[in-house]
Design a protein around this motif. Structure first.
Motif, PDB file in Angstrom:
ATOM      1  N   HIS A   1       2.628   5.041 -15.233  1.00  0.00           N
ATOM      2  CA  HIS A   1       2.015   3.736 -14.946  1.00  0.00           C
ATOM      3  C   HIS A   1       2.908   3.001 -13.943  1.00  0.00           C
ATOM      4  O   HIS A   1       3.459   1.948 -14.204  1.00  0.00           O
ATOM      5  CB  HIS A   1       1.817   2.914 -16.220  1.00  0.00           C
ATOM      6  N   VAL A   2       3.004   3.602 -12.779  1.00  0.00           N
ATOM      7  CA  VAL A   2       3.958   3.176 -11.756  1.00  0.00           C
ATOM      8  C   VAL A   2       3.819   1.700 -11.378  1.00  0.00           C
ATOM      9  O   VAL A   2       4.804   0.989 -11.227  1.00  0.00           O
ATOM     10  CB  VAL A   2       3.839   4.088 -10.504  1.00  0.00           C
ATOM     11  N   CYS A   3       2.602   1.210 -11.235  1.00  0.00           N
ATOM     12  CA  CYS A   3       2.423  -0.180 -10.786  1.00  0.00           C
ATOM     13  C   CYS A   3       2.452  -1.177 -11.939  1.00  0.00           C
ATOM     14  O   CYS A   3       2.310  -2.387 -11.728  1.00  0.00           O
ATOM     15  CB  CYS A   3       1.137  -0.329  -9.984  1.00  0.00           C
TER      16      CYS A   3
ATOM     17  N   ALA B   1      -3.552  -1.832 -11.296  1.00  0.00           N
ATOM     18  CA  ALA B   1      -4.632  -1.088 -10.629  1.00  0.00           C
ATOM     19  C   ALA B   1      -4.346  -0.787  -9.171  1.00  0.00           C
ATOM     20  O   ALA B   1      -5.244  -0.822  -8.326  1.00  0.00           O
ATOM     21  CB  ALA B   1      -5.968  -1.834 -10.767  1.00  0.00           C
ATOM     22  N   SER B   2      -3.086  -0.484  -8.850  1.00  0.00           N
ATOM     23  CA  SER B   2      -2.779  -0.174  -7.460  1.00  0.00           C
ATOM     24  C   SER B   2      -2.168   1.207  -7.247  1.00  0.00           C
ATOM     25  O   SER B   2      -2.044   1.640  -6.104  1.00  0.00           O
ATOM     26  CB  SER B   2      -1.840  -1.238  -6.870  1.00  0.00           C
ATOM     27  N   CYS B   3      -1.793   1.916  -8.318  1.00  0.00           N
ATOM     28  CA  CYS B   3      -1.136   3.217  -8.126  1.00  0.00           C
ATOM     29  C   CYS B   3      -2.022   4.406  -8.504  1.00  0.00           C
ATOM     30  O   CYS B   3      -1.894   5.472  -7.921  1.00  0.00           O
ATOM     31  CB  CYS B   3       0.174   3.279  -8.910  1.00  0.00           C
ATOM     32  N   GLY B   4      -2.846   4.262  -9.482  1.00  0.00           N
ATOM     33  CA  GLY B   4      -3.721   5.344  -9.928  1.00  0.00           C
ATOM     34  C   GLY B   4      -3.057   6.348 -10.847  1.00  0.00           C
ATOM     35  O   GLY B   4      -3.689   7.309 -11.277  1.00  0.00           O
ATOM     36  N   THR B   5      -1.774   6.151 -11.165  1.00  0.00           N
ATOM     37  CA  THR B   5      -1.070   7.144 -11.981  1.00  0.00           C
ATOM     38  C   THR B   5      -1.434   7.098 -13.462  1.00  0.00           C
ATOM     39  O   THR B   5      -1.115   8.020 -14.200  1.00  0.00           O
ATOM     40  CB  THR B   5       0.457   6.987 -11.853  1.00  0.00           C
ATOM     41  N   CYS B   6      -2.098   6.060 -13.904  1.00  0.00           N
ATOM     42  CA  CYS B   6      -2.462   5.934 -15.321  1.00  0.00           C
ATOM     43  C   CYS B   6      -3.846   6.515 -15.600  1.00  0.00           C
ATOM     44  O   CYS B   6      -4.399   6.309 -16.674  1.00  0.00           O
ATOM     45  CB  CYS B   6      -2.432   4.472 -15.749  1.00  0.00           C
TER      46      CYS B   6
ATOM     47  N   CYS C   1      -5.303   1.382 -17.355  1.00  0.00           N
ATOM     48  CA  CYS C   1      -4.896  -0.029 -17.306  1.00  0.00           C
ATOM     49  C   CYS C   1      -6.078  -0.967 -17.088  1.00  0.00           C
ATOM     50  O   CYS C   1      -5.925  -2.186 -17.179  1.00  0.00           O
ATOM     51  CB  CYS C   1      -3.828  -0.265 -16.244  1.00  0.00           C
TER      52      CYS C   1
ATOM     53  N   GLY D   1       0.305  -1.519 -14.402  1.00  0.00           N
ATOM     54  CA  GLY D   1      -1.001  -1.961 -14.888  1.00  0.00           C
ATOM     55  C   GLY D   1      -1.760  -2.880 -13.955  1.00  0.00           C
ATOM     56  O   GLY D   1      -2.673  -3.572 -14.382  1.00  0.00           O
TER      57      GLY D   1
ATOM     58  N   LEU E   1      -9.085   4.443 -14.936  1.00  0.00           N
ATOM     59  CA  LEU E   1      -7.719   3.903 -15.006  1.00  0.00           C
ATOM     60  C   LEU E   1      -7.511   3.326 -16.406  1.00  0.00           C
ATOM     61  O   LEU E   1      -8.243   2.424 -16.822  1.00  0.00           O
ATOM     62  CB  LEU E   1      -7.518   2.807 -13.964  1.00  0.00           C
TER      63      LEU E   1
HETATM   64  S1  FES Z   1      -0.798   1.554 -13.952  1.00  0.00           S
HETATM   65 FE1  FES Z   1      -1.125   1.679 -11.821  1.00  0.00          FE
HETATM   66  S2  FES Z   1      -3.262   1.883 -11.651  1.00  0.00           S
HETATM   67 FE2  FES Z   1      -2.953   1.693 -13.778  1.00  0.00          FE
END
Ligand code: FES
Length: 112
Positions: free
Chosen positions: A45-47, A51-56, A91, A49, A89
């Motif tokens: 969850h790089v960003c 909604a800008s990284c997509g890792t979640c 998040c 939460g 996502l």
């Molecule tokens: S934590 Fe980055 S998009 Fe959900």
């Protein structure tokens, strides 16, 4: 004398994590990622939460007709990156009873 009211959070159902089949109780968490954090379930969850990284991203395995539609930043990202219907996502997804998901192996990790 001060009266303190202690109210237990109401359990409204479970989310199932596949393939293990672990069931996580839902209380008042606003998003699936918050539920993962509460129960120490590893997911990137790089960003944080926003909604800008997509890792979640998770894969929804239960009936896709039960999913709420994507909105806002999640919708923009899904369109930009070509997400398929079952990719959501965590998040941005509110957990609900009967939701079954799988965390892609390369997405696990506390904050990667
Ligand atoms: S934590 Fe980055 S998009 Fe959900």
């Amino acid at each position: 004398m001060e009266i303190v009211s202690i109210t237990k959070a109401k359990n409204v159902g479970h989310v199932k994590i596949l393939p293990e089949g672990r069931e996580i109780p839902i209380n008042s968490e606003s998003c699936l990622l918050a539920l993962f954090m509460k129960y120490k379930i590893e997911i990137s969850h790089v960003c944080g939460g926003f909604a800008s990284c997509g890792t979640c991203r998770v894969h929804v395995k239960s009936d896709l007709n039960d999913l709420p539609p994507r909105e806002g930043l999640e919708l923009e990202m899904a369109e930009d990156r070509g997400f398929v219907d079952f990719e959501r996502l965590s998040c941005q997804l509110t957990p609900y009873p009967g939701l079954e998901i799988m965390i892609p192996q390369n997405k696990k990790g506390s904050n990667k």
